[in-house]
Every structure is written in C-alpha cells, then in structure tokens.
Design an enzyme around this catalytic site. Structure first.
Site: not given
Length: 500
Positions: A34, A67-68, A360
């Site tokens: 994550d 998020t990445t 997530d």
C-alpha cells in the site's frame, strides 16, 4: 522523484511488495503493497519529498485507493517539468499548462463514465469488478473473487453511508485466507464469565463504563481508625452492601447482558451469575464504542434513573469458537448494516496486509456507492486522458503547449509502469495502445495476465471515477506546489539566550 521511483514497483497487478523494517526497538517488520503505508513509514529529510508523502496520505483518507498512482503521477509530472525548465521555460508557464491539461483530462474522463445505479444487478457486478481490480494488486489477489464478494456484501449492507465504523475487521491467526468469512452481527473478542448463561435470546444489553471493584477496603489512601478487627469487618460488610446495591440497580434496568469496560470483581460477578445475567468485563474501548453504536444503546456510567438509559438490543448472544479462541457473538442487532469480517491467515504480517487491502477495497466501494460513476481500468483512463490532452496541446499556441504535451507524456507513464512491472515490453505495448485509442470509443488497456492488449470491457476491469479524478487533481496540485519553489531554505534553529 526518488520517492516516486521507490513506490513505482508496487503499481499494478504484478507489482511487488516492500518489507518495512523499523529502526526503533523491537525491529518490527511490515510487509505491504500500500503506497500510503510505505510512505508513512519513510524517514524523509527532503522537504519537497514530504509534499508527495502528504498527497498519498490525503488520497488514502479521501478515497482509500490509488495511493501509489498519485505519487507516481506527481513524480512523472515533475520529471517532465525538469526537462522543460532546462529548455528555459518558466515554471509559471509550465504550471499554467498543467492546469489546462488537468482540466481537459478530467473532462475527457467525464465523457466516458458509465453509471448503472438504477440497475441493481449491473451495479453490483460493477462493484464486484471494482473490488477485484483494487484487490488484484494486493496480497489477496489469489482469492480476489472471494474477498470481493465479502467487501461488496459488507458495503451494500451499509445502505449508502460511508461510515466504515460499523464494519468490524477481526484478525485471528491460523487457517488460510480462504477461511475468512463475513458475519452479520457483532463479535466481541472476550470470554464469557464463569457460571453465566452461554446463550441468551432477545437480549437487552447495558453497555457501561464504571468501576465494579469496590467490595474490599482499599487500604492505601484511606485512613480508618478502628479499635478492633470486628470494626474492619463491619466496614467491609458496608462496602459489600454498597456493591450489592449497585448491582441491584443495574439488574433493575431489566437487562440480561451487562458489558463493562473496566474489570468486574468476583463478588459482583457472582451476583450477576445468580441473576442469570451475562457479564463481560474489560471490553476494550473500541469494542465498547462499536457495540453501543451497533446495538443502539448508550454507554452508561450512572445507574440511578433507569428510564433515561437507552438499552441495546439484539436477538441472540452466544459463544462461538474461531480457531482456539472463544468469542461472544451478538447477532440480529438493531443496526442492520453492521457486520464483522473475520480474517484468518498464516501469520500476523499476512493478516495486517490483508486488513489493509480489504480496507482499501471497502473505502473505494463505499465511495462508489455514493458516487456511482465507473470507468474502465488497466491503463485505459490514462490513455483516454493523454489522447485528449495531446489534442489540446496541438490547438494551444505558445510555450504552454510544451507543458500540456509533457502532461500527456506523464499520464502515459502509468500504463508504461504497469507493463514494466509485469516484465512486458512497455514501449511496444504503449505504442499499440496509442494506436488503438485513436479509434473511436476503444476500450483497450494493458492485460498483464495474457501479456498484451486486452479489452477492458470483457475483462471486467473497472475503477471508480472518483478515485481517478482524485488522483489526477491531487497529483497536478502537488507537482504545481513543488514547481513553485525555487529554493529550499533551512531555518537556523533559535539561539537560546544564556539566562545568567
């Protein structure tokens, strides 16, 4: 940019995980995929890099997933901007170009969204696809259909609220990930006291936060002068009587289950057992808050006026076994949307990572239930946006067009990285994709499983529109913020005046 390169390898279905080892005592180890988790635990000196960490945190809080991608996109935008600055283009011009490009990219996506909120079956399959896409880059990817089912069921029970509090995730080591299950109701990780009923139907629950341990004299702190031991016995008897009255008051509420946050001594526990009431002690604070929320009761701390205390209700309380632990299971609770997901797994690390991945998925789904627009995934949205942005660049006169062009190149970096992580020939694939997207309404994207281009519609690879929009807008703003900076000034620490 170094930060963007660090999380780059975790992007996409074939992305790798990172092991984070803390430098503190205990050397705790986390295995994660994550982006936000990785960046949170980095120790960063460079202030510009902290901006990137912040956007990934915000993305994690806002929509939960992507998020990445945010960090990678911002990193690519900066990399392109660096080339432009070397070509003597003023940063403000670049920022203006990026602004126009981001607006254009967002509109391009808006045109291509799908919305199935009227058709429940279709909407459910959309949700399933989104959940599977989110989970496919995580540790749960082997059983993604199974976990997608769990997540979708849990979110649909919420009936549109984005409050994930009422979905409780319990982690129990042992078994395999396949043994995880969704349970309607609430599970409290406590044992039932001795000699008390193991099973109660139509329970009235009083949730309390009060001390139940005053049947002995606390010698410390109390000075009592007595002239014989018999008097001490009297005091103890008085204390006992006081406790008994308190228990009577509690029983007077007409309850058959009493959950307390603090400990319950054996004397009151005995009284509860005699009255046939199930008493639970030491229910941790989170458990208490959630139990009160789920059963619809209040947390009480005084018991003088029973009519003003809201009791919680549920149909059945029983003891269940998970692995070798006994837990208390409340089913048929007042708040119908509550449920518990019990995760099983080989080790703590697997469970932690599974919880993050599931979280997530739950975030994204709950956001999608409120904003039902869906788009395809797998590098498709980036190509759609970059095509539109490209066309804008050709129409725009002046130096801004260079910046807009750079934006479209940065967007293409995401499919490139997805392909690279899967060990495919990215340059070849991206050029094929670009050709595909010049046809009208193409749904082509990168299919890492069959290692080539795939039709995202047939593959059922979907993402939530809200997530993509948040990615593009936050990445642009972060890049813009860093571009506005021309130098980093470290403030000198305040000198301490010698106080003599």
């Amino acid at each position: 940019m170094a930060i963007a390169d660090l999380v780059k390898t975790t992007l996409g279905p074939k992305g790798m995980d990172k092991i984070l080892q803390s430098t503190g005592r205990g050397r705790s180890v986390t295995v994660t995929n994550d982006g936000a988790t990785i960046l949170k635990s980095l120790h960063i000196d460079n202030p510009a890099a902290k901006v990137l960490v912040d956007i990934s945190k915000v993305q994690d809080d806002e929509v939960g997933d992507g998020t990445t991608s945010v960090v990678v996109l911002a990193g690519e935008l900066l990399r392109e901007a660096e080339k432009l600055v070397n070509m003597k283009i003023h940063p403000m011009t670049i920022i203006a170009g990026y602004r126009m490009a981001a607006e254009c990219a967002r509109n391009a996506l808006l045109k291509r969204t799908m919305d199935n909120k009227d058709n429940t079956d279709k909407f459910r399959s959309d949700l399933m696809n989104i959940a599977m896409t989110t989970l496919s880059s995580k540790i749960l990817s082997q059983d993604k259909e199974y976990f997608a089912e769990l997540a979708v069921d849990a979110v649909l029970r919420l009936k549109g609220s984005t409050n994930l509090e009422s979905i409780q995730i319990l982690k129990k080591p042992g078994g395999s990930l396949k043994d995880s299950f969704l349970d309607e109701g609430f599970i409290l990780d406590k044992k039932i006291g001795l000699g008390q009923p193991k099973r109660i139907e139509n329970a009235n629950i009083l949730v309390a936060n009060t001390a139940m341990d005053t049947d002995k004299v606390k010698i410390y702190g109390a000075r009592v002068r007595v002239d014989s031991m018999a008097k001490v016995a009297d005091i103890e008897a008085a204390e006992k009587q006081k406790m008994r009255e308190k228990v009577q008051k509690i029983i007077g509420h007409g309850i058959n289950c009493f959950v307390n946050r603090q400990l319950i001594y054996n004397f009151p526990e005995e009284l509860f057992a005699d009255a046939g009431i199930l008493a639970v002690e030491h229910a941790d604070f989170e458990g208490i808050e959630r139990l009160a929320l789920v059963t619809g009761g209040d947390i009480a701390s005084t018991f003088d006026n029973p009519e003003s205390v809201k009791l919680g209700h549920c149909k059945l309380i029983e003891e269940i076994m998970i692995g070798e632990d006994r837990l208390i299971h409340f089913s048929g609770v007042a708040m119908g949307q509550a449920c518990t997901i019990v995760l099983r797994g080989a080790s703590e690390h697997v469970l932690d990572e599974a919880e993050r991945s599931l979280h997530d998925a739950l975030c994204v789904l709950s956001q999608t239930v409120t904003d039902t627009r869906v788009i395809y995934g797998g590098g498709w949205p980036e190509m759609v946006m970059s095509k539109e942005v490209d066309e804008l660049a050709r129409k725009t006169p002046g130096k801004k067009s260079h910046a807009i062009d750079a934006f479209s190149r940065a967007l293409q970096a995401i499919p490139t990285i997805i392909a690279d992580n899967a060990g495919l020939d990215s340059a070849e694939l991206i050029s094929q994709l670009r050709a595909e997207h010049h046809k009208v309404n193409s749904t082509a994207g990168i299919d890492v499983i069959s290692s080539g281009l795939g039709d995202m519609q047939k593959r059922g690879i979907c993402e939530a529109f809200k997530v993509k929009q948040a990615i593009v807008l936050s990445a642009t703003e972060a890049a813009e913020m860093i571009l506005r900076v021309d130098e980093i000034i470290t403030c000198a620490p305040r000198r301490r005046e010698d106080r003599m």
